[in-house]
Write a protein that holds these residues in place. Structure first.
Motif: not given
Length: 395
Positions: A305-310, A317-319, A354-357
């Motif tokens: 359940s980690h969310v990634w931006q690729l 991986s960006l965040w 932008t950063d996953g927050r």
């Protein structure tokens, strides 16, 4: 008692395997039959924070018993101002996408397990009794019912008058959208042990793309099922059957001629739509929840359940958002400047693209959400396992 018998049978089949290997396999097979993951870590507790966005619930209604808390592929579909959903007991509803008002409902008295998919004026659903049903999207009238080889636990896909249905035994069936008649079928062997569920096929122009539990991705010609290409996405490895799971249960997606596919224990892959060549592979992400994309990026929910931006170009991986670990998140969906996911306690989380927050959250029910959120006309639609159907918008 049934589970105990299955465990004894599995131990008998283990033969000369080491005790460690058998132990690992038993843990995995109990997870499989009980429909859950035995995490050594508990789900992350939600932490209070100052929300940066207000999440408005535009409307909230109920679609019968929903999935009745079972692991099914009952989702929502939106078209022509209608939101269509079905429950486990055979109820199909169409609601006004703007207000949630009921437009029509039909009682089919069948155990729906996959869908709905939408065609040219049709709503297509599959059942656990190996049937596919079609309804008129305007009034809910049942148009036809057809038999398929086994249970349907994927969403049927429709294009050019052809309904594509994946069943749990590995068969891909093509049905006529008007009559339900069988046009052709394609079959692949299913491994003895796999995660419950099958990916939905992806139709791109004249080809059907489908992933299989052995790690293969194939392309077939839509009109007749002729094999176009086949590629290996993930290779099984490890000592136990559980370690060797490489299911392609995530629905493939396509952007600008590239197919993106995620695998359980097999990484994320970018594949050329033209010939099946693997353009890049990111092996350190395991996913069975799903993925989505916006113009430049992919969004993936992994098995923790980690969310990634690729980056779509190379998989970089960006965040990575880890604050919601083990909360059994849905696939992430891109929405304006957000990434939206649901969790096992009925919360919908809004992350910054932008950063996953974390930027906001709202609880629409106390039941789990496992269907991928759907975005249409600037609204996010959520369907929970207890039948709660909601329309949300960020302010």
């Amino acid at each position: 008692m049934r589970l105990f018998t299955l465990l004894l049978l599995f131990l008998g089949l283990a033969g000369c395997a080491t005790l460690d290997t058998v132990g690992e396999s038993v843990t995995g097979i109990t997870d499989y039959f009980l429909g859950g993951e035995d995490n050594t870590e508990p789900p992350a507790e939600l932490v209070e924070y100052s929300p940066e966005s207000e999440i408005e619930v535009l409307w909230k209604e109920s679609v019968g018993v929903g999935a009745d808390e079972q692991t099914l592929k009952l989702v929502i579909a939106v078209a022509n101002g209608k939101v269509v959903a079905a429950d486990r007991e055979g109820l199909v509803q169409a609601r006004d996408a703007r207000t949630g008002d009921l437009l029509w409902e039909t009682e089919a008295d069948v155990p729906f397990s996959g869908g709905p998919g939408l065609g040219a004026g049709t709503v297509i659903l599959g059942t656990s009794d190996a049937e596919v049903l079609a309804f008129n999207i305007e009034n809910g009238e049942q148009l036809w019912k057809s038999k398929v080889p086994s249970e349907v636990i994927s969403v049927p896909v429709v294009a050019k008058g052809i309904v594509m249905v994946r069943t749990s035994d590995g068969v891909l069936s093509a049905l006529d959208e008007k009559s339900g008649g069988k046009l052709w079928s394609y079959e692949r062997t299913v491994p003895a042990l796999s995660i419950r569920g099958t990916s939905s096929p992806l139709i791109i122009e004249d080809n059907v793309i489908s992933g299989y539990d052995n790690g293969k991705l194939i392309a077939l010609r839509l009109q007749d099922g002729k094999n176009i290409w086949e590629t290996t996405i993930a290779m099984p490895s490890g000592r136990s059957e559980v370690e060797r799971l490489v299911d392609l249960d995530v629905d493939p997606i396509e952007s600008q001629g590239i197919i993106f596919i995620a695998s359980y224990q097999g990484g994320i892959n970018a594949v050329s739509e033209l010939d099946g060549d693997v353009l890049w592979r990111k092996e350190d992400i395991s996913s069975y929840a799903g993925l989505s994309y916006d113009r430049y990026y992919l969004y993936v929910t992994d098995s923790k359940s980690h969310v990634w931006q690729l980056d779509q170009r190379n998989g970089a991986s960006l965040w990575k958002q880890q604050d919601l670990q083990y909360r059994k998140l849905t696939a992430a969906i891109a929405y304006e400047n957000y990434v939206v996911v649901g969790d096992f306690e009925g919360y919908v989380h809004w992350l910054s693209s932008t950063d996953g927050r974390q930027m906001g959250r709202v609880q629409i029910t106390d039941s789990a959400i496992d269907a991928k959120p759907l975005v249409a006309d600037g609204v996010v639609y959520i369907y929970a396992k207890d039948g709660t159907l909601a329309a949300l918008k960020a302010r």
